[in-house]
Design an enzyme around this catalytic site. Structure first.
Site, PDB file in Angstrom:
ATOM      1  N   CYS A   1       0.846  -1.124   0.054  1.00 15.28           N
ATOM      2  CA  CYS A   1      -0.071   0.028  -0.169  1.00 15.28           C
ATOM      3  C   CYS A   1       0.955   1.231   0.061  1.00 15.28           C
ATOM      4  O   CYS A   1       1.983   1.262   0.361  1.00 15.28           O
ATOM      5  CB  CYS A   1      -0.865  -0.028   1.285  1.00 15.28           C
ATOM      6  SG  CYS A   1      -1.828  -1.388   1.400  1.00 15.28           S
TER       7      CYS A   1
ATOM      8  N   GLY B   1       0.317   0.097  -5.154  1.00 14.11           N
ATOM      9  CA  GLY B   1      -1.172  -0.515  -5.146  1.00 14.11           C
ATOM     10  C   GLY B   1      -2.205   0.103  -6.124  1.00 14.11           C
ATOM     11  O   GLY B   1      -2.458   1.144  -6.252  1.00 14.11           O
TER      12      GLY B   1
ATOM     13  N   ASN C   1      -0.098   1.023   5.960  1.00 10.23           N
ATOM     14  CA  ASN C   1       0.496   0.221   4.933  1.00 10.23           C
ATOM     15  C   ASN C   1       1.369  -0.739   5.867  1.00 10.23           C
ATOM     16  O   ASN C   1       1.990  -0.391   6.825  1.00 10.23           O
ATOM     17  CB  ASN C   1       1.471   1.223   4.363  1.00 10.23           C
ATOM     18  CG  ASN C   1       2.801   0.298   3.427  1.00 10.23           C
ATOM     19  OD1 ASN C   1       3.860   0.792   3.442  1.00 10.23           O
ATOM     20  ND2 ASN C   1       2.345  -0.872   2.964  1.00 10.23           N
TER      21      ASN C   1
ATOM     22  N   TYR D   1      12.733  -3.416  -5.413  1.00  9.51           N
ATOM     23  CA  TYR D   1      11.683  -3.423  -6.393  1.00  9.51           C
ATOM     24  C   TYR D   1      10.510  -2.286  -6.141  1.00  9.51           C
ATOM     25  O   TYR D   1      10.114  -1.639  -6.994  1.00  9.51           O
ATOM     26  CB  TYR D   1      11.121  -4.768  -6.482  1.00  9.51           C
ATOM     27  CG  TYR D   1       9.548  -4.889  -7.174  1.00  9.51           C
ATOM     28  CD1 TYR D   1       9.732  -4.779  -8.428  1.00  9.51           C
ATOM     29  CD2 TYR D   1       8.537  -4.658  -6.333  1.00  9.51           C
ATOM     30  CE1 TYR D   1       8.321  -4.743  -9.369  1.00  9.51           C
ATOM     31  CE2 TYR D   1       7.173  -4.814  -7.012  1.00  9.51           C
ATOM     32  CZ  TYR D   1       7.095  -4.850  -8.343  1.00  9.51           C
ATOM     33  OH  TYR D   1       5.913  -4.683  -8.948  1.00  9.51           O
TER      34      TYR D   1
ATOM     35  N   ASP E   1      17.395  -7.839 -14.179  1.00  6.45           N
ATOM     36  CA  ASP E   1      16.033  -7.548 -13.586  1.00  6.45           C
ATOM     37  C   ASP E   1      16.101  -7.536 -12.138  1.00  6.45           C
ATOM     38  O   ASP E   1      17.087  -8.223 -11.381  1.00  6.45           O
ATOM     39  CB  ASP E   1      14.868  -8.686 -14.040  1.00  6.45           C
ATOM     40  CG  ASP E   1      13.573  -8.309 -13.825  1.00  6.45           C
ATOM     41  OD1 ASP E   1      13.299  -7.000 -13.459  1.00  6.45           O
ATOM     42  OD2 ASP E   1      12.494  -8.883 -14.181  1.00  6.45           O
TER      43      ASP E   1
ATOM     44  N   CYS F   1      12.699 -12.228   3.182  1.00  6.66           N
ATOM     45  CA  CYS F   1      12.240 -12.994   2.175  1.00  6.66           C
ATOM     46  C   CYS F   1      13.487 -13.756   1.365  1.00  6.66           C
ATOM     47  O   CYS F   1      13.236 -14.721   0.610  1.00  6.66           O
ATOM     48  CB  CYS F   1      11.635 -12.263   1.177  1.00  6.66           C
ATOM     49  SG  CYS F   1      12.342 -10.519   0.459  1.00  6.66           S
TER      50      CYS F   1
HETATM   51  P1  AMP Z   1       7.899 -13.560 -11.836  1.00  6.63           P
HETATM   52  O1  AMP Z   1       7.640 -13.565 -13.224  1.00  6.63           O
HETATM   53  O2  AMP Z   1       6.958 -14.482 -11.032  1.00  6.63           O
HETATM   54  O3  AMP Z   1       9.340 -14.102 -11.781  1.00  6.63           O
HETATM   55  O4  AMP Z   1       8.108 -12.447 -11.113  1.00  6.63           O
HETATM   56  C1  AMP Z   1       9.126 -11.464 -11.286  1.00  6.63           C
HETATM   57  C2  AMP Z   1       8.636 -10.155 -11.552  1.00  6.63           C
HETATM   58  O5  AMP Z   1       7.630  -9.497 -10.866  1.00  6.63           O
HETATM   59  C3  AMP Z   1       9.920  -9.365 -11.411  1.00  6.63           C
HETATM   60  O6  AMP Z   1      10.218  -8.700 -12.958  1.00  6.63           O
HETATM   61  C4  AMP Z   1       9.732  -8.055 -10.536  1.00  6.63           C
HETATM   62  O7  AMP Z   1       9.920  -6.881 -11.101  1.00  6.63           O
HETATM   63  C5  AMP Z   1       8.210  -8.338 -10.205  1.00  6.63           C
HETATM   64  N1  AMP Z   1       7.821  -8.485  -8.916  1.00  6.63           N
HETATM   65  C6  AMP Z   1       8.678  -9.229  -7.913  1.00  6.63           C
HETATM   66  N2  AMP Z   1       8.049  -9.203  -6.547  1.00  6.63           N
HETATM   67  C7  AMP Z   1       6.762  -8.375  -6.809  1.00  6.63           C
HETATM   68  C8  AMP Z   1       5.867  -8.477  -5.682  1.00  6.63           C
HETATM   69  N3  AMP Z   1       5.972  -8.680  -4.324  1.00  6.63           N
HETATM   70  N4  AMP Z   1       4.932  -7.910  -6.510  1.00  6.63           N
HETATM   71  C9  AMP Z   1       4.562  -7.588  -7.740  1.00  6.63           C
HETATM   72  N5  AMP Z   1       5.661  -7.701  -8.436  1.00  6.63           N
HETATM   73  C10 AMP Z   1       6.745  -8.307  -8.088  1.00  6.63           C
END
Ligand code: AMP
Length: 467
Positions: free
Chosen positions: A8, A36, A118, A262, A365, A456
């Site tokens: 949030c 959010g 939050n 991130y 990434d 994490c």
């Molecule tokens: P994935 O495709 O499941 O491996 O997710 C990785 C991508 O999601 C990365 O490029 C991150 O930028 C993004 N990401 C990582 N953690 C989160 C999160 N908690 N919520 C939303 N997006 C995320």
């Protein structure tokens, strides 16, 4: 139902005169939209009434001109943007989401207030049960309503909002950055570990609080300082400030390192550290971890870009764009099914063929969670003619749940729990894969006195988690 994971953004502004406070809140919430995108809300005060507007959707859709016009005389406003990953049968239900939209509003014997929260509480279930046993009823399923009920209880005892909120800070455990709004004051507070960010600014005599400093910049407010871990700051209309501070002896600092990896916007400063500078440093350290020959360094838009700049700077390899991002596609991460997520990644990022053809590419990434994004974009790079793709991740393998407000999928879905780095490399189809070591990430402090939570990544949390 899974545990609620809240991501949030919160905001508040208070002035001694009508300033269209709700308009400022809407502009600020727009700059916090990355925190959010499922619901947003503003509660504003105009000296006579409390104006409440919350809904599912994006800030620009919810706060239209009619609403802003109706708030022209507001002097105080508090707002919230929310993304909850509470999943019922694998999907978020609309009713559940709309009722949980914040700020929460409460009217009681002593006052009426709004609460923007939050973070996630770790003792929410226990507190909820205690309140329910006394006959308390809940209208939402989010932790924040528990905080609101406790504030009411304390207000009735102390007849003092600051004392009430300060007492509640001892009763709730876990992550909370909160803003409580009333007709004549705003109270902002941050948990003792300082899990989530919260800062304070000034705008022509008005006092402003926000999750991230980018929200202050966006409305032209001057940054004053971060709210400290365990601190409460109360501002009245005249700009008079009261602060209360918890004793932090024996408390481990736990600012979420994922904010830098991130979550936060790169133009924000959190606890004195520029998010962009931290990401640049992650990129530099990534290169030093395993220097690699390549023709071009690319960042995965948007969150991989700052780290990719750092990597390019350190390696001397030119930075280039490999993807065009369709800004109208929402977050792929929250799509309910795997085919849907893959389809969304495909339409969100299009390879820039002219830039890719025949090149050895280092692709940076911020994280690999399920592996969906990496696998899809590496495939797209190869189809577009990339000769080699070396994946670099500016955080360590993501293995453990977060209890403090970052949405992490269940452990079974986290790719790093099932495969070694070499296996993940093969699965995502990269020529090589390097993660940023945990120690490197946790040491990015630029001389600042901060302590991070990296639970994490290593499964160790600054406070005890009661399951
Ligand atoms: P994935 O495709 O499941 O491996 O997710 C990785 C991508 O999601 C990365 O490029 C991150 O930028 C993004 N990401 C990582 N953690 C989160 C999160 N908690 N919520 C939303 N997006 C995320």
């Amino acid at each position: 139902m899974e545990k609620l994971h809240e991501e949030c953004g919160i905001f508040g502004i208070i002035a001694d005169r009508p300033i269209n406070a709700a308009g400022h809140a809407a502009a600020a919430l727009l700059s916090l939209q990355h925190r959010g995108q499922q619901s947003a809300g503003i509660v504003a005060f105009d000296g006579g009434k409390m104006i409440v507007k919350k809904d599912l959707g994006l800030v620009t859709d919810i706060f239209g001109q009619d609403f802003l016009d109706s708030c022209a005389f507001t002097h105080t406003a508090a707002g919230h943007v929310r993304y909850s990953a509470a999943r019922e049968n694998g999907i978020n239900t609309t009713s559940n989401l709309s009722v949980n939209a914040q700020p929460i509003t409460v009217s009681h014997k002593c006052a009426a207030f709004s609460l923007s929260h939050n973070g996630s509480l770790t003792n929410a279930a226990h507190l909820r049960q205690k309140i329910a046993e006394k006959g308390g009823v809940f209208y939402t399923t989010n932790d924040s309503e528990i905080v609101a009920v406790l504030i009411v209880e304390q207000c009735l005892k102390t007849h003092d909002l600051e004392k009430a909120v300060f007492n509640v800070m001892d009763a709730v455990e876990g992550a909370f950055s909160i803003i409580v709004g009333t007709e004549d004051k705003l109270v902002a507070a941050r948990d003792k570990n300082g899990f989530r960010p919260l800062c304070m600014g000034r705008l022509n005599g008005a006092t402003v609080f926000a999750s991230e400093s980018c929200a202050l910049d966006c409305i032209g407010a001057e940054f004053v300082r971060d709210i400290a871990a365990g601190e409460l700051v109360s501002a009245d209309k005249s700009g008079q400030i009261i602060t209360l501070q918890k004793d932090l002896k024996g408390v481990k600092r736990g600012l979420c390192v994922f904010e830098y990896v991130y979550f936060a916007r790169p133009d924000s400063f959190i606890d004195g550290i520029s998010v962009h500078a931290a990401r640049m440093e992650m990129g530099r350290l990534l290169f030093r971890q395993k220097p690699t020959n390549a023709d071009m360094v690319c960042g995965v838009p948007d969150s991989g870009i700052s780290a990719a700049y750092g990597y390019a700077e350190e390696s001397g390899i030119p930075y280039g764009s490999a993807f065009i991002k369709n800004r109208y596609v929402g977050r792929t991460f929250i799509a309910p099914t795997q085919p849907k997520r893959e389809q969304m990644v495909g339409s969100k990022l299009s390879p820039l063929k002219a830039s890719i053809l025949g090149k050895r590419i280092v692709l940076v990434d911020d994280s690999i969670v399920r592996g969906t994004t990496s696998a899809n974009i590496i495939k797209a790079l190869r189809v577009a003619g990339a000769k080699e793709v070396h994946m670099r991740i500016s955080s360590p393998p993501f293995k453990y749940p977060c209890y403090f407000g970052t949405d992490v999928d269940s452990r079974e879905n986290l790719i790093a729990n099932h495969y070694t780095v070499d296996e993940i490399c093969r699965k995502i189809g990269a020529d090589s894969l390097v993660y940023l070591p945990y120690k490197d990430l946790m040491n990015i402090k630029f001389g600042r006195d901060v302590g991070f939570c990296g639970g994490c990544f290593d499964g160790k949390y600054p406070i005890k988690i009661i399951h």
